[in-house]
Design a protein around this motif. Sequence first.
Motif, PDB file in Angstrom:
ATOM      1  N   LEU A   5     -30.989 -47.722 -30.781  1.00  0.00           N
ATOM      2  CA  LEU A   5     -31.922 -47.297 -31.957  1.00  0.00           C
ATOM      3  C   LEU A   5     -32.308 -48.001 -32.679  1.00  0.00           C
ATOM      4  N   ALA A   6     -31.221 -48.406 -32.945  1.00  0.00           N
ATOM      5  CA  ALA A   6     -31.728 -49.147 -34.446  1.00  0.00           C
ATOM      6  C   ALA A   6     -32.205 -50.421 -34.585  1.00  0.00           C
ATOM      7  N   GLN A   7     -31.734 -51.165 -33.434  1.00  0.00           N
ATOM      8  CA  GLN A   7     -32.818 -52.133 -33.103  1.00  0.00           C
ATOM      9  C   GLN A   7     -34.416 -51.625 -32.797  1.00  0.00           C
ATOM     10  N   GLN A   8     -34.026 -50.349 -32.189  1.00  0.00           N
ATOM     11  CA  GLN A   8     -36.374 -50.384 -31.839  1.00  0.00           C
ATOM     12  C   GLN A   8     -36.368 -49.829 -33.304  1.00  0.00           C
ATOM     13  N   ALA A   9     -35.800 -49.327 -33.802  1.00  0.00           N
ATOM     14  CA  ALA A   9     -35.841 -48.807 -35.699  1.00  0.00           C
ATOM     15  C   ALA A   9     -36.938 -49.551 -35.767  1.00  0.00           C
ATOM     16  N   GLU A  10     -36.221 -51.137 -36.161  1.00  0.00           N
ATOM     17  CA  GLU A  10     -36.493 -52.441 -36.540  1.00  0.00           C
ATOM     18  C   GLU A  10     -38.467 -52.691 -36.202  1.00  0.00           C
ATOM     19  N   TRP A  11     -38.201 -53.061 -34.449  1.00  0.00           N
ATOM     20  CA  TRP A  11     -38.917 -53.278 -33.746  1.00  0.00           C
ATOM     21  C   TRP A  11     -40.536 -52.211 -34.283  1.00  0.00           C
ATOM     22  N   GLN A  12     -40.647 -51.432 -34.728  1.00  0.00           N
ATOM     23  CA  GLN A  12     -41.465 -50.058 -34.707  1.00  0.00           C
ATOM     24  C   GLN A  12     -41.382 -50.439 -35.912  1.00  0.00           C
ATOM     25  N   ALA A  13     -40.968 -51.178 -37.230  1.00  0.00           N
ATOM     26  CA  ALA A  13     -41.751 -51.054 -38.915  1.00  0.00           C
ATOM     27  C   ALA A  13     -41.973 -52.358 -38.745  1.00  0.00           C
ATOM     28  N   ARG A  14     -42.077 -53.472 -37.319  1.00  0.00           N
ATOM     29  CA  ARG A  14     -42.415 -54.116 -37.275  1.00  0.00           C
ATOM     30  C   ARG A  14     -44.099 -54.091 -36.431  1.00  0.00           C
TER      31      ARG A  14
END
Length: 253
Positions: A57-66
């Motif tokens: 979920l933390a990684q998904q949030a980073e990808w969403q920010a990109r």
Amino acid sequence: MYQPKQDLKQRQVIGVEALVRWQDPERGVLSPDSFIPLAEQSGLMVPLTWLVLELALAQQAEWQARGWSLNVAINIPAAFIQSEGMLEAFDRLTQQHGALLSNITLELTESVGVECLGYACHVLKALQQRGCQLSLDDFGTGYSSLSQLHRLPFNELKIDRSFVSSIDQDKDALAITASIIDLGKRLGLKIVAEGIETMAQHTLLVEAGCTVGQGHYFARPLTAADFDAWFSEYLPTAPTPQQQSMLSCCKAF
């Protein structure tokens, strides 16, 4: 680690599967077969699943920010959905990370028996109502797959690699794979094939009507940093749906 999942017809990356690996200082990266059985025997599968879920979920949030809208698939064992307070803890964790639940797929490994299908159905429907997609993983290798498929609310059916990786050499494996694809389509499910290793397997799956796939033919499991680099290089060359449509029109002439 994360393995890309690709739309087989459009040849576009649509998501990843979060895969757990163990980095041993002496033996290097260990596969799940090296430690998952021990985790199951020691009663550690539930806390391990929570750890993987939090990292994903933390990684998904980073990808969403990109600006990367990637579906993230996460394996969950039967013990996880049956654990006390699971839904409340899930809500807290997803809210903490601002998770886009419509881009989360929870994969239930059907080789692990679900003792109480009624309660499991209740929990899975609650997760589905929150927006999560539900996948029946490793289909065809367990002892109760058809029962679970009939009674639990899945959106997706995932064909086990033991069939997919030999469909270009074994007619029986191809027949079984094609039958699973047909069954999934009749039930209105998305079909995902894992373990694609060759172009021939990719072609056979497309011809059989499979929609999504993953495997070494596309990419091996990657660390988050390696995936970022790989996907950044992939993006400029991947055809958009509009470009794909134009290419199809050109071929028609």
